[in-house]
Design a protein around this motif. Structure first.
Motif, PDB file in Angstrom:
ATOM      1  N   GLY A 227     -14.060   5.310   4.163  1.00 13.59           N
ATOM      2  CA  GLY A 227     -13.115   4.925   3.014  1.00 13.59           C
ATOM      3  C   GLY A 227     -14.112   4.242   1.676  1.00 13.59           C
TER       4      GLY A 227
ATOM      5  N   ARG B 155      -5.537   9.415  -1.016  1.00 13.25           N
ATOM      6  CA  ARG B 155      -5.815   8.233  -2.026  1.00 13.25           C
ATOM      7  C   ARG B 155      -4.610   7.317  -1.689  1.00 13.25           C
ATOM      8  NH1 ARG B 155      -9.576  11.472  -3.248  1.00 13.25           N
ATOM      9  NH2 ARG B 155     -10.781  11.361  -4.920  1.00 13.25           N
ATOM     10  N   TYR B 156      -5.042   6.235  -1.669  1.00 13.11           N
ATOM     11  CA  TYR B 156      -4.233   5.012  -1.339  1.00 13.11           C
ATOM     12  C   TYR B 156      -3.956   4.027  -2.601  1.00 13.11           C
ATOM     13  CZ  TYR B 156      -3.891   6.912   3.297  1.00 13.11           C
ATOM     14  OH  TYR B 156      -4.032   8.086   4.112  1.00 13.11           O
TER      15      TYR B 156
ATOM     16  N   CYS C 278      -8.939  -2.826   2.379  1.00 13.22           N
ATOM     17  CA  CYS C 278      -8.260  -1.663   2.429  1.00 13.22           C
ATOM     18  C   CYS C 278      -8.333  -0.480   3.638  1.00 13.22           C
ATOM     19  CB  CYS C 278      -8.526  -0.962   1.051  1.00 13.22           C
ATOM     20  SG  CYS C 278      -8.179  -1.702  -0.372  1.00 13.22           S
ATOM     21  N   GLN C 279      -9.513  -0.959   4.181  1.00  7.00           N
ATOM     22  CA  GLN C 279      -9.959   0.142   5.296  1.00  7.00           C
ATOM     23  C   GLN C 279      -9.096  -0.328   6.365  1.00  7.00           C
ATOM     24  OE1 GLN C 279     -12.017   2.545   5.852  1.00  7.00           O
ATOM     25  NE2 GLN C 279     -11.571   2.673   7.929  1.00  7.00           N
TER      26      GLN C 279
ATOM     27  N   PHE D 175      -3.432   0.166  -3.613  1.00  5.66           N
ATOM     28  CA  PHE D 175      -2.951  -1.161  -3.318  1.00  5.66           C
ATOM     29  C   PHE D 175      -2.524  -2.032  -4.407  1.00  5.66           C
ATOM     30  CE2 PHE D 175      -5.281   0.448   0.306  1.00  5.66           C
ATOM     31  CZ  PHE D 175      -4.846  -0.311   1.377  1.00  5.66           C
TER      32      PHE D 175
ATOM     33  N   TYR E 180      -7.934   3.523  -3.094  1.00  5.52           N
ATOM     34  CA  TYR E 180      -8.733   3.649  -2.213  1.00  5.52           C
ATOM     35  C   TYR E 180      -8.687   4.974  -1.659  1.00  5.52           C
ATOM     36  CZ  TYR E 180     -10.864   2.102   2.539  1.00  5.52           C
ATOM     37  OH  TYR E 180     -11.979   2.038   3.478  1.00  5.52           O
TER      38      TYR E 180
ATOM     39  N   VAL F 120       0.730  -1.061  -0.165  1.00  7.19           N
ATOM     40  CA  VAL F 120       0.066   0.043   0.063  1.00  7.19           C
ATOM     41  C   VAL F 120       0.928   1.418   0.041  1.00  7.19           C
ATOM     42  CG1 VAL F 120      -0.191  -0.010   2.502  1.00  7.19           C
ATOM     43  CG2 VAL F 120      -1.897   1.123   1.192  1.00  7.19           C
TER      44      VAL F 120
ATOM     45  N   TYR G 198      -4.902   0.631   5.182  1.00  9.46           N
ATOM     46  CA  TYR G 198      -4.300   1.918   4.225  1.00  9.46           C
ATOM     47  C   TYR G 198      -3.440   2.623   5.406  1.00  9.46           C
ATOM     48  CZ  TYR G 198      -7.542   5.042   7.182  1.00  9.46           C
ATOM     49  OH  TYR G 198      -8.198   5.674   7.873  1.00  9.46           O
TER      50      TYR G 198
END
Length: 99
Positions: free
Chosen positions: A58, A23-24, A90-91, A26, A50, A9, A94
């Protein structure tokens, strides 16, 4: 069901602060059963963006399925429960991205 074997990530830099929230990106490697419609002998990865807003809510902005050995983008969609599992993953992860 998504079985994620490896992931990375990274925070997507927004030097001009055009986008709201953060924004991330992955990159997730999947382990899929042969009878799964997403299965490929070459391996499958997900590249997902994400977004997290000010209230720490998110959501998945977009995702692509990629054949790992060829780098080819696949024109496939995940099922609703797979998308929900991806968003939950993702939550949960992140915050591991370096700021």
């Amino acid at each position: 069901m998504l079985t994620i074997t490896e992931y990375s990530v990274e925070l997507v830099k927004d030097p001009f602060q055009i986008l709201s929230g953060k924004r991330y990106e992955f990159l997730l490697d999947l382990d899929l059963e042969e009878d799964d419609e997403l299965y490929s002998a070459n391996g499958i990865a997900i590249k997902a963006v994400y977004k997290v807003d000010a209230e720490q809510q998110g959501s998945i902005v977009n995702y692509d399925l990629i054949e790992k050995s060829t780098g080819k983008y696949l024109d496939l969609d995940m099922e609703a429960e797979e998308e929900a599992a991806l968003a939950a993953f993702c939550q949960e992860h992140y915050s591991e991205a370096e700021e």
